[in-house]
Design a protein around this motif. Structure first.
Motif, mmCIF file in Angstrom:
data_model
loop_
_atom_site.group_PDB
_atom_site.id
_atom_site.type_symbol
_atom_site.label_atom_id
_atom_site.label_comp_id
_atom_site.label_asym_id
_atom_site.label_seq_id
_atom_site.Cartn_x
_atom_site.Cartn_y
_atom_site.Cartn_z
ATOM 1 N N PHE A 18 10.747 9.113 24.916
ATOM 2 C CA PHE A 18 10.585 7.704 25.259
ATOM 3 C C PHE A 18 9.116 7.304 25.230
ATOM 4 O O PHE A 18 8.747 6.274 24.655
ATOM 5 C CB PHE A 18 11.184 7.437 26.645
ATOM 6 N N LEU A 19 8.253 8.151 25.809
ATOM 7 C CA LEU A 19 6.822 7.839 25.819
ATOM 8 C C LEU A 19 6.284 7.772 24.400
ATOM 9 O O LEU A 19 5.549 6.854 24.025
ATOM 10 C CB LEU A 19 6.054 8.904 26.605
ATOM 11 N N LEU B 4 8.314 11.889 36.331
ATOM 12 C CA LEU B 4 8.566 11.529 34.943
ATOM 13 C C LEU B 4 9.200 10.151 34.841
ATOM 14 O O LEU B 4 8.856 9.355 33.961
ATOM 15 C CB LEU B 4 9.469 12.575 34.291
ATOM 16 N N MET B 7 6.596 7.642 35.255
ATOM 17 C CA MET B 7 5.805 7.512 34.027
ATOM 18 C C MET B 7 6.502 6.604 33.035
ATOM 19 O O MET B 7 5.867 5.782 32.374
ATOM 20 C CB MET B 7 5.581 8.889 33.404
ATOM 21 N N ALA B 8 7.824 6.748 32.933
ATOM 22 C CA ALA B 8 8.567 5.888 32.005
ATOM 23 C C ALA B 8 8.460 4.428 32.427
ATOM 24 O O ALA B 8 8.272 3.536 31.589
ATOM 25 C CB ALA B 8 10.028 6.325 31.965
ATOM 26 N N THR B 11 5.166 3.072 31.518
ATOM 27 C CA THR B 11 5.089 2.838 30.082
ATOM 28 C C THR B 11 5.703 1.498 29.712
ATOM 29 O O THR B 11 5.158 0.763 28.887
ATOM 30 C CB THR B 11 5.813 3.971 29.340
ATOM 31 N N ILE B 14 3.179 -1.015 30.421
ATOM 32 C CA ILE B 14 2.103 -1.066 29.425
ATOM 33 C C ILE B 14 2.557 -1.831 28.193
ATOM 34 O O ILE B 14 1.810 -2.622 27.608
ATOM 35 C CB ILE B 14 1.655 0.370 29.053
ATOM 36 N N VAL B 24 -5.054 -1.459 31.005
ATOM 37 C CA VAL B 24 -5.979 -0.331 31.171
ATOM 38 C C VAL B 24 -5.792 0.329 32.535
ATOM 39 O O VAL B 24 -5.767 1.555 32.651
ATOM 40 C CB VAL B 24 -7.437 -0.805 30.974
ATOM 41 N N SER B 27 -2.726 2.361 32.421
ATOM 42 C CA SER B 27 -2.870 3.618 31.687
ATOM 43 C C SER B 27 -3.637 4.629 32.528
ATOM 44 O O SER B 27 -3.412 5.836 32.393
ATOM 45 C CB SER B 27 -3.531 3.386 30.333
ATOM 46 N N TYR B 30 -1.023 6.011 34.751
ATOM 47 C CA TYR B 30 -0.211 6.878 33.897
ATOM 48 C C TYR B 30 -0.866 8.254 33.753
ATOM 49 O O TYR B 30 -0.203 9.288 33.854
ATOM 50 C CB TYR B 30 -0.058 6.194 32.538
ATOM 51 N N MET B 34 0.531 11.837 34.855
ATOM 52 C CA MET B 34 0.613 12.955 33.908
ATOM 53 C C MET B 34 -0.039 14.198 34.505
ATOM 54 O O MET B 34 0.495 15.314 34.403
ATOM 55 C CB MET B 34 -0.070 12.553 32.598
#
Lengths: 122, 176
Positions: A18-19, B4, B7-8, B11, B14, B24, B27, B30, B34
């Protein structure tokens, strides 16, 4: 039961996909160059995830040797991704410098406006 | 798993947000997520590097570029149909590929059978460094690291050349 097991086994991979696909979508669809670079780094970090995931051993510890532990996760992907992160930030800096220069020279960082300017012959 | 999923979600943010400042900052978040995922996956060295380089230096670089340019993204004129098709096709192929991947976290998979056991067993007596990541990076694969520094050096020179030319070209315009 098998379905749940399969989801747990592949959850990392699916999020990673997905990312990666989101990064690809941003790079292809968005005209703004800073946004494109953010998309590229999304794409890149998803690759970090795909490398680190198989190196993990359940019940293992980080690969720092000590007499108290016997099972360590695989150190080799970690090394490769360390290199990739540092190279990634170097290329990101280069891309951002190019963006600054394009903005100086053409007054815009939007792809559409740049193409329009080019057709005017300016 | 929670990390995770977060994170999705980031995203999605973003992709959707048009204010580049917000993009920014997201991210940066993010990158920290990570780094946390890397700690969970036992990659502590990678996590430290990602937190400092990915969340720190990258964010600072992007913010300085936003300061030099503008921080608002214009609405794209082209239709998103073609990129969506490309992305969906890539996702479908990758999903098909994951079906053959070995299960998560097992010691018997192919990744753990080649040179890694040698590194783990011999690192202490061959290099004297308890952190195996460091010994592989600096000793066993030292030439790779040399190549990496060459890449960074080249990128640094290129950035300096680009930005030095800029200062020269802007000077006459500010004087005039």
């Amino acid at each position: 039961m098998a379905v749940i097991e399969s989801i747990i086994q592949h959850y990392n991979h699916w999020i990673m996909i997905f990312l990666m696909v989101s990064g690809l979508y941003i790079v292809v669809n968005r005209g703004n160059m800073v946004k494109k670079l953010v998309g590229l780094s999304l794409f890149q970090t998803s690759v970090y995830l795909i490398y680190i995931t198989p190196g993990k051993i359940l019940g293992g510890t980080p690969p720092i040797l000590d007499d108290a532990f016997t099972v360590y996760s695989n150190p080799l992907p970690h090394v490769l991704i360390l290199t990739a992160i540092v190279v990634g930030v170097a290329t990101l800096a280069l891309g951002l410098a190019l963006v600054v220069r394009i903005n100086e020279a053409y007054g815009s960082i939007e792809e559409d406006e740049l193409f329009a300017n080019g057709e005017d012959g300016t | 798993m929670v990390l995770l999923t977060l994170m999705a979600i980031i995203t999605v943010g973003i992709v959707r947000i048009r204010n580049l400042f917000g993009v920014v900052v997201l991210s940066g978040i993010y990158s920290f997520l990570m780094a946390s995922v890397m700690i969970v996956l036992d990659a502590v060295d990678v996590a430290m590097t990602e937190a400092s380089v990915g969340a720190g230096i990258s964010t600072v670089l992007m913010l300085s570029v936003l300061y030099l340019t503008k921080s608002r993204e214009s609405v794209p004129t082209s239709t998103p149909l073609f990129p969506v098709i490309v992305a969906a096709a890539a996702a479908a192929m990758l999903l098909f590929g994951t079906l053959d991947l070995p299960p998560f976290g097992e010691a018997a998979t192919a990744v753990h059978q080649h040179v890694a056991p040698h590194y783990l067993a011999k690192s202490m007596e061959e290099t004297g460094v308890p952190n195996v990541v460091t010994s592989v990076l600096a000793s066993y694969r030292g030439y790779d690291t040399l190549g990496e520094t060459t890449v960074i050096f080249t990128a640094g020179i290129a950035v300096l050349m680009l930005l030095r030319g800029r200062r020269k070209s802007t000077k006459p315009s500010t004087d005039a």
